[in-house]
Motif scaffolding. Structure first.
Motif, short mmCIF file in Angstrom:
data_model
loop_
_atom_site.label_atom_id
_atom_site.label_comp_id
_atom_site.label_asym_id
_atom_site.label_seq_id
_atom_site.Cartn_x
_atom_site.Cartn_y
_atom_site.Cartn_z
N LEU A 32 0.87 -1.23 0.18
CA LEU A 32 0.07 0.02 0.05
C LEU A 32 0.93 1.36 0.09
O LEU A 32 1.75 1.61 1.15
CB LEU A 32 -1.04 -0.03 1.32
N GLU A 33 0.88 2.16 -1.08
CA GLU A 33 1.77 3.17 -1.32
C GLU A 33 0.85 4.41 -1.38
O GLU A 33 -0.05 4.44 -2.37
CB GLU A 33 2.63 2.89 -2.40
N ARG A 34 1.27 5.50 -0.79
CA ARG A 34 0.04 6.58 -0.63
C ARG A 34 0.54 7.45 -2.00
O ARG A 34 -0.23 8.17 -2.44
CB ARG A 34 0.45 7.25 0.49
N GLY A 168 6.78 11.51 0.52
CA GLY A 168 5.48 10.71 1.28
C GLY A 168 5.68 10.26 2.39
O GLY A 168 4.75 10.07 3.32
N SER A 169 7.13 10.61 2.71
CA SER A 169 7.33 9.93 4.39
C SER A 169 7.70 11.08 5.13
O SER A 169 8.67 11.82 5.34
CB SER A 169 8.87 9.54 4.29
N ASP A 170 6.40 11.50 5.65
CA ASP A 170 6.24 12.68 6.63
C ASP A 170 6.27 12.42 8.03
O ASP A 170 5.69 13.41 8.60
CB ASP A 170 5.00 13.64 5.71
N GLY A 374 13.50 -0.12 8.13
CA GLY A 374 14.06 1.04 7.57
C GLY A 374 13.93 2.28 8.68
O GLY A 374 14.03 2.09 9.94
N GLU A 375 13.72 3.30 8.08
CA GLU A 375 13.81 4.57 8.84
C GLU A 375 12.95 4.75 9.94
O GLU A 375 13.08 5.70 10.99
CB GLU A 375 14.12 5.65 7.69
N ILE A 376 11.69 4.15 10.10
CA ILE A 376 10.69 4.36 11.09
C ILE A 376 11.34 4.06 12.34
O ILE A 376 10.72 4.62 13.16
CB ILE A 376 9.31 3.64 10.69
N ASN A 387 22.29 4.33 5.14
CA ASN A 387 20.97 4.25 5.30
C ASN A 387 20.09 3.32 4.58
O ASN A 387 19.18 2.82 4.97
CB ASN A 387 20.42 5.71 5.47
N LEU A 388 20.42 3.34 3.36
CA LEU A 388 19.62 2.48 2.46
C LEU A 388 20.30 1.01 2.84
O LEU A 388 19.10 0.17 2.89
CB LEU A 388 20.25 2.60 1.13
N GLN A 389 21.46 1.09 3.27
CA GLN A 389 21.64 -0.78 3.50
C GLN A 389 20.64 -0.93 4.83
O GLN A 389 20.47 -2.09 4.80
CB GLN A 389 23.14 -0.60 4.00
C1 LIG Z 1 17.74 13.78 -0.79
C2 LIG Z 1 18.14 12.38 0.00
C3 LIG Z 1 19.22 11.66 -0.43
C4 LIG Z 1 19.40 10.43 0.22
N1 LIG Z 1 20.75 9.72 -0.28
C5 LIG Z 1 21.05 8.47 0.11
C6 LIG Z 1 21.91 7.70 -0.54
O1 LIG Z 1 22.60 7.89 -1.36
N2 LIG Z 1 22.43 6.56 0.32
C7 LIG Z 1 21.58 6.03 1.27
O2 LIG Z 1 22.04 4.82 1.76
N3 LIG Z 1 20.64 6.80 1.96
C8 LIG Z 1 20.26 8.06 1.42
N4 LIG Z 1 19.24 8.65 1.69
C9 LIG Z 1 18.12 7.90 2.76
C10 LIG Z 1 17.25 6.98 2.29
O3 LIG Z 1 16.76 7.31 0.91
C11 LIG Z 1 16.31 6.55 3.40
O4 LIG Z 1 16.97 6.24 4.42
C12 LIG Z 1 15.49 5.24 2.92
O5 LIG Z 1 14.87 5.47 1.83
C13 LIG Z 1 14.49 5.01 4.08
O6 LIG Z 1 13.71 3.88 3.59
P1 LIG Z 1 12.31 3.51 4.01
O7 LIG Z 1 11.85 2.42 3.29
O8 LIG Z 1 12.29 3.48 5.49
O9 LIG Z 1 11.53 4.82 3.67
P2 LIG Z 1 11.07 5.52 2.38
O10 LIG Z 1 12.18 5.02 1.43
O11 LIG Z 1 11.12 6.88 2.81
O12 LIG Z 1 9.87 4.77 2.00
C14 LIG Z 1 8.58 5.08 2.87
C15 LIG Z 1 7.54 5.00 1.91
O13 LIG Z 1 6.15 4.91 2.54
C16 LIG Z 1 5.21 5.85 2.13
N5 LIG Z 1 4.37 6.19 3.06
C17 LIG Z 1 4.47 6.85 4.23
N6 LIG Z 1 3.29 6.66 4.96
C18 LIG Z 1 2.36 6.03 4.01
C19 LIG Z 1 1.13 5.48 4.45
N7 LIG Z 1 0.54 6.17 5.80
N8 LIG Z 1 0.34 4.87 3.79
C20 LIG Z 1 0.87 4.40 2.53
N9 LIG Z 1 2.34 4.68 2.28
C21 LIG Z 1 2.89 5.76 2.90
C22 LIG Z 1 6.03 6.89 1.48
O14 LIG Z 1 5.08 7.55 0.35
C23 LIG Z 1 7.12 6.27 0.91
O15 LIG Z 1 7.06 5.90 -0.25
C24 LIG Z 1 18.51 9.81 1.10
C25 LIG Z 1 17.81 10.46 1.68
C26 LIG Z 1 17.24 11.67 1.08
C27 LIG Z 1 16.17 12.61 1.46
#
Ligand SMILES: Cc1cc2nc3c(=O)[nH]c(=O)nc-3n(C[C@H](O)[C@H](O)[C@H](O)COP(=O)(O)OP(=O)(O)OC[C@H]3O[C@@H](n4cnc5c(N)ncnc54)[C@H](O)[C@@H]3O)c2cc1C
Length: 404
Positions: A32-34, A168-170, A374-376, A387-389
């Motif tokens: 589910l993606e917003r 989308g990650s707010d 991930g980041e949550i 961070n991506l790792q």
């Molecule tokens: C500008 C920038 C550059 C970066 N560069 C790097 C890099 O080069 N290397 C690195 O390691 N890290 C980098 N990072 C950090 C990395 O992108 C994040 O740590 C990583 O994407 C986190 O993954 P995640 O899955 O936790 O969250 P996200 O990738 O943020 O994904 C979360 C998803 O959940 C969705 N979502 C949120 N709430 C809801 C909801 N209620 N219902 C449905 N969908 C929802 C969002 O829309 C989003 O698509 C960078 C970050 C930024 C902002």
């Protein structure tokens, strides 16, 4: 064998990988993606090139090394590179072990992940914002903003942090976690530019130097970084600053005075500088510094040294004034007043308290069947692919264990 029905909330980095692993584990998976599309934030990573891992990733690159250790052992940088190689991403390893797709396009990472979800037959609902999740009689019910309710056996919460809210990650995922009784540690932006209080920002705007920066807590050095430093109209930026920003923001949150020491000439000693001064005795001060420090810095440096006449012959400076100039080149202090905030940050420091999560599976210790990736989580790493790792490593564990 029961095929688990898994809902993955968030189709970002960790959500996509968790969904793929869970589906490969024979689960019935729905993302589910917003947003209208998957992987929006990934497109912005690594300046559009996606630094998707770091060859040298270790647990100590993160704020909670003991918590991340197992995930990195099971699915660390090597496994990540292999995983993406199988999907089509040839790695290009750059300085300090940073890995990028050979194509140098972040979109390649999104493309191959999306292709894999399609190949595996993972159900994807876009424009699907989850507003509420509840658990009743061992079933999860995820309510979307349009009122639709999606039922599942397990939920993987992969909604990211607060950095770059336009992606989308707010931070709304924290409320979902809290509604299950989870606690959120103090949140602050990390890997972010810093705002300074200095009268010289306008005149030094755009100056880029190779130097050393040190973060100071009551004159004690707490972190040192060497490399590019960029002065801007609001403060200071560059890779060195991003690396110290976590600690700086943590100190700001504790209301401590935050100072940065900039060593402009980190390849010279005081004696080297004094020798150079000796050679410039006949020149006007403002000319004597050309070739030593960036030209745009010279007027600010002269003012900061308390010298009112920039055209004064160097030999007429008092020993105190010469000493002040030399010390600014080796130790110029600036006060940090704030950061550029989540809009500009690459990552969120803080998040769901990791003592409430099983590090072996990413399953909540409070709510069986609820996983987080991930980041949550209260996990953040340095700049350089870490961070991506973490997104991939945590997602692997969650996808694997949720599908069992
Ligand atoms: C500008 C920038 C550059 C970066 N560069 C790097 C890099 O080069 N290397 C690195 O390691 N890290 C980098 N990072 C950090 C990395 O992108 C994040 O740590 C990583 O994407 C986190 O993954 P995640 O899955 O936790 O969250 P996200 O990738 O943020 O994904 C979360 C998803 O959940 C969705 N979502 C949120 N709430 C809801 C909801 N209620 N219902 C449905 N969908 C929802 C969002 O829309 C989003 O698509 C960078 C970050 C930024 C902002």
């Amino acid at each position: 064998m029961k095929h688990q029905k898994i809902v993955v909330i968030g189709g970002g980095a960790s959500g996509l990988l968790a969904a793929i692993i869970a589906k490969r584990g024979h689960a019935n998976v729905t993302i589910l993606e917003r947003n209208p599309k998957l992987g929006k934030k990934i497109l912005a990573t690594g300046n559009g090139r996606c630094n998707y891992t770091n060859q040298f990733t270790k647990a100590e690159h993160y704020n909670h090394p003991a918590f991340v250790e197992h995930a990195l052992d099971v699915f660390g940088a090597k496994k990540t590179i292999q995983f993406f190689e199988k999907l089509g991403i040839s790695p290009r390893i750059e300085d300090l072990g940073k890995a990028y797709p050979m194509s140098e396009q972040a979109s390649s990472i999104v493309d191959v992940l999306v292709y894999e979800t399609e190949q595996l037959g993972i159900e994807v609902l876009c424009n699907a914002k989850v507003v509420h999740v509840k658990k009743q009689q061992n079933q999860f019910f995820s309510t979307l903003s349009d009122g639709q309710i999606i039922k599942s056996d397990k939920v993987i919460l992969a909604t990211g942090g607060k950095a770059m809210p336009g992606s989308g990650s707010d931070g709304n995922g924290y409320q979902i976690a809290e509604s299950f009784g989870h606690h959120i540690t103090q949140l602050f932006p990390s890997l972010v530019k810093l705002k300074l209080n200095s009268p010289y920002l306008k005149s030094m705007d755009g100056v880029k130097i190779q130097g050393t920066v040190q973060l100071l807590d009551q004159n004690q050095v707490v972190q040192t970084e060497k490399g590019d430093v960029l002065f801007t109209s609001y403060g200071i930026s560059g890779p060195t600053i991003l690396q110290i920003s976590r600690k700086a923001n943590e100190m700001l949150a504790e209301h401590l005075e935050v100072k940065i020491k900039v060593i402009l000439l980190d390849q010279m000693t005081k004696e080297d500088i004094e020798r150079r001064f000796q050679m410039m005795q006949d020149k006007p001060l403002e000319v004597s510094l050309i070739g030593l420090v960036h030209k745009k810095i010279i007027p600010s440096m002269i003012k900061e040294a308390g010298i009112h006449n920039p055209a004064i012959r160097f030999s007429l400076l008092t020993p105190k004034e010469k000493g002040k100039l030399a010390s600014l080149m080796l130790d110029w202090r600036f006060t940090v007043v704030d950061s550029k905030g989540y809009e500009d940050a690459q990552v969120t420091a803080g998040g769901v308290d990791v003592s409430e999560i099983n590090p072996l599976s990413m399953e909540s210790r409070l709510v069986p069947g609820l996983y987080m990736t991930g980041e949550i989580l209260d996990i953040d790493g340095l700049c350089g692919g870490y961070n991506l790792q973490w997104a991939w490593s945590s997602a692997y564990l969650a996808g694997k264990h949720a599908s069992i």
